[in-house]
Design an enzyme around this catalytic site. Structure first.
Site, PDB file in Angstrom:
ATOM      1  N   HIS A 128      -2.564   8.619   6.077  1.00  0.00           N
ATOM      2  CA  HIS A 128      -1.431   9.118   5.744  1.00  0.00           C
ATOM      3  C   HIS A 128      -1.798  10.107   4.591  1.00  0.00           C
ATOM      4  O   HIS A 128      -1.590  11.229   5.077  1.00  0.00           O
ATOM      5  CB  HIS A 128      -0.353   8.389   4.716  1.00  0.00           C
ATOM      6  N   GLN A 186       3.437  10.048   0.540  1.00  0.00           N
ATOM      7  CA  GLN A 186       4.551   8.781   1.000  1.00  0.00           C
ATOM      8  C   GLN A 186       5.833   9.195   0.116  1.00  0.00           C
ATOM      9  O   GLN A 186       6.783   9.473  -0.328  1.00  0.00           O
ATOM     10  CB  GLN A 186       4.429   7.795   0.824  1.00  0.00           C
ATOM     11  N   CYS A 233       5.809   0.215   8.046  1.00  0.00           N
ATOM     12  CA  CYS A 233       5.265   1.047   6.535  1.00  0.00           C
ATOM     13  C   CYS A 233       6.790   1.765   5.748  1.00  0.00           C
ATOM     14  O   CYS A 233       7.429   2.144   6.370  1.00  0.00           O
ATOM     15  CB  CYS A 233       4.968   2.802   7.576  1.00  0.00           C
ATOM     16  N   LEU A 234       6.562   1.930   4.849  1.00  0.00           N
ATOM     17  CA  LEU A 234       7.307   2.542   3.916  1.00  0.00           C
ATOM     18  C   LEU A 234       8.392   3.839   4.176  1.00  0.00           C
ATOM     19  O   LEU A 234       9.602   3.885   3.677  1.00  0.00           O
ATOM     20  CB  LEU A 234       6.980   2.007   2.253  1.00  0.00           C
ATOM     21  N   HIS A 293      -5.224   2.785   6.928  1.00  0.00           N
ATOM     22  CA  HIS A 293      -3.394   2.885   7.333  1.00  0.00           C
ATOM     23  C   HIS A 293      -3.437   3.903   6.720  1.00  0.00           C
ATOM     24  O   HIS A 293      -2.526   4.497   6.632  1.00  0.00           O
ATOM     25  CB  HIS A 293      -2.451   1.293   7.330  1.00  0.00           C
ATOM     26  N   GLU A 294      -3.438   3.666   5.390  1.00  0.00           N
ATOM     27  CA  GLU A 294      -3.176   4.829   3.872  1.00  0.00           C
ATOM     28  C   GLU A 294      -4.119   5.710   4.475  1.00  0.00           C
ATOM     29  O   GLU A 294      -3.717   6.543   3.975  1.00  0.00           O
ATOM     30  CB  GLU A 294      -3.415   3.751   2.485  1.00  0.00           C
ATOM     31  N   GLY A 311       0.552  -0.930  -0.154  1.00  0.00           N
ATOM     32  CA  GLY A 311       0.228  -0.009   0.295  1.00  0.00           C
ATOM     33  C   GLY A 311       1.120   0.884   0.340  1.00  0.00           C
ATOM     34  O   GLY A 311       2.168   1.345   0.757  1.00  0.00           O
TER      35      GLY A 311
END
Ligand code: ZN
Length: 163
Positions: free
Chosen positions: A139, A50, A93-94, A135-136, A45
């Protein structure tokens, strides 16, 4: 199509509330680049902030690592409802590489969004999809996993991250 640089916390763009997309088709190139970037980073994701773009777009592919790619693009996503049932699981998380944190999420959500053709969509998400979407969308609201931890757990996670 291009692999973009993934912003890492505490980059300020990750704490900003993203702006709505006014024309879905205009997000097509961004979404393609985001999918390239997500696959390249071995993620499932990725949200536009990001990659430094403060717009309400995220991409997700829950199954590509198992050999069945299913790229999905969500423009202006809104959580319409969420289950009362919560589950706590480890999330990476990236943008916060190298650590995972235990986050409590609703196990099921109803999501409304616009696709790249500008058509409104709505679906019930469960399992990984529900957790990833929450989660996204965090963001898009300028929230990272660290923000959802208790002060003690956050201090521990930050120390681990910065070590
Ligand atoms: Zn993340």
């Amino acid at each position: 199509m291009a692999v973009l640089a993934v912003r890492v916390w505490p980059d300020p763009v990750l704490s900003r509330v993203a702006e709505p997309v006014t024309e879905s088709a205009a997000a097509r190139g961004l979404a393609a680049d985001m999918l390239d970037t997500m696959y390249h980073a071995q993620g499932r994701g990725l949200a536009a902030p990001q990659v430094g773009v403060s717009l309400r777009v995220f991409v997700m592919d829950a199954t590509w690592k198992e050999g069945t790619p299913a790229p999905q693009v969500f423009v202006n996503p809104v959580i319409v409802s969420r289950s009362d049932v919560m589950a706590t699981g480890p999330e990476g998380c990236l943008s916060i590489p190298g650590i995972t944190t235990a986050i409590a999420r609703a196990t099921a959500i109803r999501l409304r969004w616009t696709d790249l053709d500008g058509i409104g969509q709505e679906a019930d998400l469960t399992g990984f999809d529900a957790i990833c979407a929450q989660h996204e969308i965090d963001h898009l609201d300028g929230i990272v996993t660290l923000d959802r931890l208790s002060p003690e757990a956050r201090a521990k996670a930050e120390a681990e991250y910065l070590a």
